[in-house]
Scaffold this active site. Structure first.
Site, PDB file in Angstrom:
ATOM      1  N   TYR A 104       0.838  -1.205   0.000  1.00  0.00           N
ATOM      2  CA  TYR A 104       0.000   0.000   0.000  1.00  0.00           C
ATOM      3  C   TYR A 104       0.878   1.264   0.000  1.00  0.00           C
ATOM      4  CZ  TYR A 104      -3.482   3.351   1.819  1.00  0.00           C
ATOM      5  OH  TYR A 104      -4.301   4.431   2.005  1.00  0.00           O
ATOM      6  N   LYS A 106       1.073   4.313  -2.702  1.00  0.00           N
ATOM      7  CA  LYS A 106       0.842   5.720  -2.346  1.00  0.00           C
ATOM      8  C   LYS A 106       2.064   6.585  -2.646  1.00  0.00           C
ATOM      9  CE  LYS A 106      -3.433   5.804  -0.972  1.00  0.00           C
ATOM     10  NZ  LYS A 106      -4.435   6.360  -1.913  1.00  0.00           N
TER      11      LYS A 106
HETATM   12  P1  NAI Z   1     -13.104   3.448   1.702  1.00  0.00           P
HETATM   13  O1  NAI Z   1     -12.789   1.990   1.522  1.00  0.00           O
HETATM   14  O2  NAI Z   1     -14.306   3.813   2.503  1.00  0.00           O
HETATM   15  O3  NAI Z   1     -13.227   4.189   0.288  1.00  0.00           O
HETATM   16  C1  NAI Z   1     -12.563   3.782  -0.871  1.00  0.00           C
HETATM   17  C2  NAI Z   1     -13.605   3.604  -1.951  1.00  0.00           C
HETATM   18  O4  NAI Z   1     -12.947   3.316  -3.200  1.00  0.00           O
HETATM   19  C3  NAI Z   1     -14.545   2.433  -1.657  1.00  0.00           C
HETATM   20  O5  NAI Z   1     -15.895   2.904  -1.581  1.00  0.00           O
HETATM   21  C4  NAI Z   1     -14.310   1.479  -2.823  1.00  0.00           C
HETATM   22  O6  NAI Z   1     -15.492   0.804  -3.245  1.00  0.00           O
HETATM   23  C5  NAI Z   1     -13.762   2.397  -3.901  1.00  0.00           C
HETATM   24  N1  NAI Z   1     -12.959   1.691  -4.890  1.00  0.00           N
HETATM   25  C6  NAI Z   1     -12.024   0.738  -4.662  1.00  0.00           C
HETATM   26  N2  NAI Z   1     -11.513   0.301  -5.804  1.00  0.00           N
HETATM   27  C7  NAI Z   1     -12.128   1.005  -6.796  1.00  0.00           C
HETATM   28  C8  NAI Z   1     -12.005   1.005  -8.202  1.00  0.00           C
HETATM   29  N3  NAI Z   1     -11.147   0.178  -8.832  1.00  0.00           N
HETATM   30  N4  NAI Z   1     -12.765   1.857  -8.932  1.00  0.00           N
HETATM   31  C9  NAI Z   1     -13.638   2.690  -8.297  1.00  0.00           C
HETATM   32  N5  NAI Z   1     -13.820   2.711  -6.963  1.00  0.00           N
HETATM   33  C10 NAI Z   1     -13.057   1.881  -6.209  1.00  0.00           C
HETATM   34  O7  NAI Z   1     -11.795   4.091   2.335  1.00  0.00           O
HETATM   35  P2  NAI Z   1     -11.420   5.616   2.683  1.00  0.00           P
HETATM   36  O8  NAI Z   1     -10.712   5.565   3.976  1.00  0.00           O
HETATM   37  O9  NAI Z   1     -12.557   6.527   2.514  1.00  0.00           O
HETATM   38  O10 NAI Z   1     -10.302   5.899   1.564  1.00  0.00           O
HETATM   39  C11 NAI Z   1     -10.384   6.920   0.581  1.00  0.00           C
HETATM   40  C12 NAI Z   1      -8.989   7.188   0.067  1.00  0.00           C
HETATM   41  O11 NAI Z   1      -8.191   7.763   1.103  1.00  0.00           O
HETATM   42  C13 NAI Z   1      -8.223   5.943  -0.416  1.00  0.00           C
HETATM   43  O12 NAI Z   1      -7.451   6.271  -1.544  1.00  0.00           O
HETATM   44  C14 NAI Z   1      -7.331   5.636   0.770  1.00  0.00           C
HETATM   45  O13 NAI Z   1      -6.212   4.881   0.375  1.00  0.00           O
HETATM   46  C15 NAI Z   1      -6.985   7.029   1.243  1.00  0.00           C
HETATM   47  N6  NAI Z   1      -6.526   7.136   2.619  1.00  0.00           N
HETATM   48  C16 NAI Z   1      -7.375   6.906   3.670  1.00  0.00           C
HETATM   49  C17 NAI Z   1      -6.920   7.071   4.968  1.00  0.00           C
HETATM   50  C18 NAI Z   1      -7.798   6.911   6.130  1.00  0.00           C
HETATM   51  O14 NAI Z   1      -7.345   7.164   7.265  1.00  0.00           O
HETATM   52  N7  NAI Z   1      -9.057   6.494   5.974  1.00  0.00           N
HETATM   53  C19 NAI Z   1      -5.507   7.421   5.243  1.00  0.00           C
HETATM   54  C20 NAI Z   1      -4.735   7.695   4.076  1.00  0.00           C
HETATM   55  C21 NAI Z   1      -5.227   7.539   2.817  1.00  0.00           C
END
Ligand code: NAI
Length: 310
Positions: free
Chosen positions: A165, A169
């Site tokens: 991951y 990133k």
């Molecule tokens: P989340 O899992 O709730 O949201 C990610 C969304 O991306 C999901 O709804 C999923 O269905 C969608 N997704 C996954 N693969 C996909 C694809 N191929 N095409 C379209 N949609 C797709 O997680 P969260 O926490 O809201 O994450 C949002 C972003 O923030 C991600 O990029 C994550 O890596 C990043 N992030 C989150 C952190 C946190 O503390 N929650 C920390 C650092 C980064």
């Protein structure tokens, strides 16, 4: 301060069916923007697909009087990313900002991760961000500019069990630096955010890591995704002038995170420095207390060294 208003603007938010993306979509739609709510709707590791997550967020926005359309395509597919932009153009005639937020996660010791795990993460984070930026690019050029907001992570700073991951990133960071430079002449600005929020993604790793992170509990109340929303909305807005930058939202604090170079040790051009030379000067090479520079692009690091030599 004038309101940050998105009326008449079209914004694609990928992975907006839940977590952070949903919070961004609700806020930007409430500010008048027409939002393309993309979400593949699969599992946290990225398997499966369903349009129900994107549909639910669109229903919330529309019920509140906003404008939104759902899309269930996969960002890792160039055709899927193109379809998202085509939808924006067909329905609203323009694409003003892309928030590349979609993400998947594999949290495991490195010896339990496979090359396929790494590929699955690179596909969504790096290829997905590239695909949506690339599809939007010609439209933004024609329109005279646009905003790209990519999503990196504290994971790239390092932590056990996040090697695949964190690598993905880190790739997003390099993509952002390069899109920012290539977009500069066209008014296409590109930045990246490092969010921190309670979501289904972070839930999977929180319990296992809290023992190493006592501050996580202290900052816990800020893990509502809306603590990141204001930053992202600003970066997606035409009033934002920042580019080539990473911003971290953590615990209610928003800060710039950057790649810097120490003043270092300058051996000069007379002869190549040997391993013994490096060993003898490693403290000076590493010393950030003596000052550092933040290269604005690849050539700027050349400038810094050349001018530093005088
Ligand atoms: P989340 O899992 O709730 O949201 C990610 C969304 O991306 C999901 O709804 C999923 O269905 C969608 N997704 C996954 N693969 C996909 C694809 N191929 N095409 C379209 N949609 C797709 O997680 P969260 O926490 O809201 O994450 C949002 C972003 O923030 C991600 O990029 C994550 O890596 C990043 N992030 C989150 C952190 C946190 O503390 N929650 C920390 C650092 C980064």
């Amino acid at each position: 301060m004038d309101r940050i208003d998105f009326t008449g603007r079209t914004i694609l938010i990928t992975g907006a069916g839940g977590g952070l993306g949903r919070a961004y979509a609700l806020d930007i739609a409430a500010r008048g923007g027409a939002v393309i709510v993309n979400d593949l709707g699969g599992s946290v590791t990225g398997e499966g697909a369903s349009s129900t997550m994107a549909d639910a967020v669109v229903a919330e926005i529309v019920a509140a009087g906003g404008i939104a359309i759902a899309n269930g395509d996969d960002v890792s597919s160039p055709a899927g990313a193109q379809a998202m932009i085509d939808l924006a153009i067909a329905r609203f005639g323009r694409i003003d900002a892309v928030i590349a937020n979609a993400g998947n996660m594999r949290f495991a010791p490195v010896e339990d991760l496979t090359a396929a795990d790494l590929d699955a993460l690179l596909a969504v984070h790096v290829r997905g961000s590239f695909n949506v930026a690339r599809a939007a690019w010609p439209h933004m050029r024609t329109q005279g500019g646009g905003r790209l907001v990519l999503t990196t992570s504290g994971g790239m700073l390092g932590m056990g069990q996040l090697s695949a991951y964190g690598a993905a990133k880190g790739g997003v960071m390099g993509l952002m630096h390069n899109l920012a430079e290539e977009g500069r002449p066209y008014g296409i600005l590109c930045n990246a955010v490092m969010p921190n929020a309670a979501s289904r993604m972070s839930a999977g790793m929180s319990e296992g890591t809290l023992g190493h992170n006592p501050w996580g509990r202290v900052l816990g109340p800020s893990f509502d995704p809306r603590f990141t929303t204001g930053l992202v909305a600003w970066l997606a807005h035409e009033r934002c002038t920042s580019t080539h930058s990473i911003y971290s939202a953590l615990g209610g604090r928003i800060a710039r995170v950057f790649v810097g170079a120490t003043r270092g040790w300058d051996h000069g051009l007379d002869a190549p420095p040997t391993a013994e030379d490096v060993a003898a000067h490693i403290d000076m090479i590493r010393d950030d207390g003596a000052g550092y520079a933040i290269p604005t692009d690849i050539f700027d690091e050349f400038r810094i060294v050349a001018e530093g030599r005088g």
